[in-house]
Design a protein around this motif. Structure first.
Motif, PDB file in Angstrom:
ATOM      1  N   ALA A 194       0.545  -0.994   0.116  1.00 48.28           N
ATOM      2  CA  ALA A 194       0.133  -0.046   0.293  1.00 48.28           C
ATOM      3  C   ALA A 194       0.808   1.616   0.091  1.00 48.28           C
ATOM      4  O   ALA A 194       0.742   2.308  -0.555  1.00 48.28           O
ATOM      5  CB  ALA A 194      -1.103  -0.243   1.305  1.00 48.28           C
ATOM      6  N   ALA A 195       2.160   1.207   0.912  1.00 46.83           N
ATOM      7  CA  ALA A 195       3.012   1.982   0.910  1.00 46.83           C
ATOM      8  C   ALA A 195       3.284   2.520  -0.341  1.00 46.83           C
ATOM      9  O   ALA A 195       4.070   3.677  -0.761  1.00 46.83           O
ATOM     10  CB  ALA A 195       4.032   2.035   2.126  1.00 46.83           C
ATOM     11  N   GLN A 196       3.776   1.397  -1.442  1.00 43.56           N
ATOM     12  CA  GLN A 196       4.148   1.983  -2.630  1.00 43.56           C
ATOM     13  C   GLN A 196       3.417   2.147  -3.326  1.00 43.56           C
ATOM     14  O   GLN A 196       3.771   3.451  -4.357  1.00 43.56           O
ATOM     15  CB  GLN A 196       5.092   0.388  -2.840  1.00 43.56           C
ATOM     16  CG  GLN A 196       5.482   0.504  -4.447  1.00 43.56           C
ATOM     17  CD  GLN A 196       6.934   0.767  -4.496  1.00 43.56           C
ATOM     18  OE1 GLN A 196       7.902   0.225  -3.745  1.00 43.56           O
ATOM     19  NE2 GLN A 196       7.089   1.356  -5.034  1.00 43.56           N
ATOM     20  N   GLU A 197       2.410   1.977  -3.648  1.00 48.72           N
ATOM     21  CA  GLU A 197       1.514   2.887  -4.157  1.00 48.72           C
ATOM     22  C   GLU A 197       0.877   3.840  -4.465  1.00 48.72           C
ATOM     23  O   GLU A 197       1.546   4.448  -5.041  1.00 48.72           O
ATOM     24  CB  GLU A 197      -0.125   1.546  -4.375  1.00 48.72           C
ATOM     25  CG  GLU A 197      -0.208   0.514  -4.268  1.00 48.72           C
ATOM     26  CD  GLU A 197      -1.636  -0.510  -4.444  1.00 48.72           C
ATOM     27  OE1 GLU A 197      -2.383   1.014  -4.286  1.00 48.72           O
ATOM     28  OE2 GLU A 197      -1.900  -1.685  -4.801  1.00 48.72           O
ATOM     29  N   ILE A 198       1.103   4.451  -3.227  1.00 47.56           N
ATOM     30  CA  ILE A 198       1.380   6.388  -2.631  1.00 47.56           C
ATOM     31  C   ILE A 198       2.230   6.763  -3.264  1.00 47.56           C
ATOM     32  O   ILE A 198       2.539   7.593  -3.936  1.00 47.56           O
ATOM     33  CB  ILE A 198       0.692   6.256  -1.578  1.00 47.56           C
ATOM     34  CG1 ILE A 198      -0.634   5.714  -0.759  1.00 47.56           C
ATOM     35  CG2 ILE A 198       0.772   8.006  -0.463  1.00 47.56           C
ATOM     36  CD1 ILE A 198      -0.796   5.587   0.355  1.00 47.56           C
ATOM     37  N   ALA A 214       1.505   5.940   7.798  1.00 51.92           N
ATOM     38  CA  ALA A 214       0.286   4.836   8.801  1.00 51.92           C
ATOM     39  C   ALA A 214       0.797   3.486   8.160  1.00 51.92           C
ATOM     40  O   ALA A 214       0.972   2.643   9.255  1.00 51.92           O
ATOM     41  CB  ALA A 214      -1.338   4.758   8.737  1.00 51.92           C
ATOM     42  N   TYR A 215       0.607   3.521   7.270  1.00 57.15           N
ATOM     43  CA  TYR A 215       1.334   2.427   6.426  1.00 57.15           C
ATOM     44  C   TYR A 215       2.471   2.326   6.877  1.00 57.15           C
ATOM     45  O   TYR A 215       2.985   0.618   6.737  1.00 57.15           O
ATOM     46  CB  TYR A 215       0.938   2.072   4.921  1.00 57.15           C
ATOM     47  CG  TYR A 215      -0.759   2.488   3.948  1.00 57.15           C
ATOM     48  CD1 TYR A 215      -1.477   1.642   5.203  1.00 57.15           C
ATOM     49  CD2 TYR A 215      -0.865   2.929   3.411  1.00 57.15           C
ATOM     50  CE1 TYR A 215      -2.749   1.952   4.850  1.00 57.15           C
ATOM     51  CE2 TYR A 215      -1.982   2.838   2.698  1.00 57.15           C
ATOM     52  CZ  TYR A 215      -2.854   2.035   3.414  1.00 57.15           C
ATOM     53  OH  TYR A 215      -4.403   2.468   2.473  1.00 57.15           O
ATOM     54  N   ILE A 216       3.935   3.235   7.103  1.00 66.76           N
ATOM     55  CA  ILE A 216       5.070   2.738   6.863  1.00 66.76           C
ATOM     56  C   ILE A 216       5.073   1.883   8.667  1.00 66.76           C
ATOM     57  O   ILE A 216       5.733   1.128   8.840  1.00 66.76           O
ATOM     58  CB  ILE A 216       5.396   3.831   6.937  1.00 66.76           C
ATOM     59  CG1 ILE A 216       5.694   4.159   4.601  1.00 66.76           C
ATOM     60  CG2 ILE A 216       6.480   3.434   7.287  1.00 66.76           C
ATOM     61  CD1 ILE A 216       6.341   2.773   4.289  1.00 66.76           C
ATOM     62  N   SER A 217       4.812   2.972   9.290  1.00 69.90           N
ATOM     63  CA  SER A 217       4.761   2.806  10.823  1.00 69.90           C
ATOM     64  C   SER A 217       3.762   1.467  10.796  1.00 69.90           C
ATOM     65  O   SER A 217       4.523   0.340  11.835  1.00 69.90           O
ATOM     66  CB  SER A 217       3.693   3.465  11.408  1.00 69.90           C
ATOM     67  OG  SER A 217       4.485   5.018  11.825  1.00 69.90           O
ATOM     68  N   LEU A 218       2.814   0.855  10.478  1.00 74.89           N
ATOM     69  CA  LEU A 218       2.033  -0.562  11.119  1.00 74.89           C
ATOM     70  C   LEU A 218       3.335  -1.551  10.446  1.00 74.89           C
ATOM     71  O   LEU A 218       3.180  -2.430  10.695  1.00 74.89           O
ATOM     72  CB  LEU A 218       0.772  -0.310  10.126  1.00 74.89           C
ATOM     73  CG  LEU A 218       0.002   0.519  10.888  1.00 74.89           C
ATOM     74  CD1 LEU A 218      -1.473   0.552  10.196  1.00 74.89           C
ATOM     75  CD2 LEU A 218      -0.691   0.048  12.312  1.00 74.89           C
ATOM     76  N   ALA A 219       3.940  -0.928   9.528  1.00 74.91           N
ATOM     77  CA  ALA A 219       4.640  -2.218   8.666  1.00 74.91           C
ATOM     78  C   ALA A 219       5.735  -2.144   9.570  1.00 74.91           C
ATOM     79  O   ALA A 219       6.032  -3.119   9.761  1.00 74.91           O
ATOM     80  CB  ALA A 219       5.376  -1.834   7.738  1.00 74.91           C
ATOM     81  N   ALA A 220       6.034  -1.047   9.901  1.00 73.85           N
ATOM     82  CA  ALA A 220       7.788  -1.508  11.104  1.00 73.85           C
ATOM     83  C   ALA A 220       6.936  -2.190  12.702  1.00 73.85           C
ATOM     84  O   ALA A 220       7.880  -3.326  12.366  1.00 73.85           O
ATOM     85  CB  ALA A 220       8.144  -0.293  10.578  1.00 73.85           C
TER      86      ALA A 220
END
Length: 250
Positions: A194-198, A214-220
């Motif tokens: 999802a982060a890549q798409e943005i 949010a996506y990067i924080s959740l992924a980490a």
């Protein structure tokens, strides 16, 4: 709500009100119904029902149709007045932004002084901002000031998100470059995708910009938790570990 002010009616269904008036006259066998205006002509219908008020039976203890008809007319008038207030507000604002002086506006709306025209605009603004509140020039000016302040806060918030987004883009890009050296599960892969798409969007919206954070924080977080449950390192190289730590510190 100020003492003495009536409750504001809910949004008008003008068509239903017009239909109810028409049906009352049909039921009364009004002999002049051939003169009934176009069904969309609220003003015409008000004029007709006023001049043909006596087509309905006289009031009795059990039958108060004339009073009911007058009540429908009053409701219709009230809703029309609200609609006209909205239109007048827009016209006054457009007149001023279009270059008309206050004196010219005053002449057009039938008041003597420019200040009276300005006060009229402020009263309409007060009514639009708080229908059940005080309809005074001061309340209108306060509503405009509050709207401007809210717009300024929104603008500042969007600028802050944009600055934050630029910072996160670097962190996100670095984390994605290390993806092969991270311990991922399906959830982490989903957040990173999802982060890549943005990141690939040409002009991400403010909502998308917040989404990247949010996506990067959740992924980490997910990567760290999953690695801990598996008893393995979350990152297999120093570069990947540094990228992951940066992501967790967002």
């Amino acid at each position: 709500m100020p003492k003495g002010r009536p409750l504001r009616p809910q949004s008008a269904d003008l068509r239903k009100l017009r239909q109810q008036l028409y049906q009352m006259h049909v039921d009364a066998d009004d002999q002049s119904l051939a003169l009934w205006p176009d069904d969309r002509d609220s003003i015409g219908i008000l004029s007709y029902t006023r001049t043909h008020h006596r087509a309905l039976p006289s009031a009795t203890f059990e039958n108060k149709r004339r009073g009911e008809q007058a009540g429908l007319r009053l409701t219709l008038i009230r809703h029309l007045r609200e609609a006209l207030d909205r239109e007048e507000l827009a016209a006054l604002e457009d007149a001023r932004s279009g270059g008309l002086t206050w004196q010219a506006v005053a002449d057009l709306i039938g008041v003597e002084y420019p200040g009276s025209a300005s006060n009229r605009l402020d009263r309409l603004r007060a009514s639009a901002a708080a229908p059940d509140g005080r309809r005074t020039p001061a309340a209108g000016r306060k509503a405009v000031a509050e709207e401007a302040a809210a717009a300024d806060r929104e603008r500042r918030a969007q600028l802050a998100v944009a600055r934050r987004f630029n910072e996160v883009c670097g962190v996100a890009s670095n984390l994605l470059r290390q993806i092969d050296d991270l311990t991922l599960n399906e959830d982490a892969e989903e957040w990173l995708a999802a982060a890549q798409e943005i990141l690939e969007e040409e002009s991400p919206t403010p909502t998308a910009q917040q989404g990247l954070i949010a996506y990067i924080s959740l992924a980490a977080t997910e990567i760290k938790l999953f690695a801990a449950t598996q008893g393995v390192p979350a990152a297999r190289t120093k570069e990947a570990e540094s990228a992951l730590n940066d992501a967790r510190n967002l």
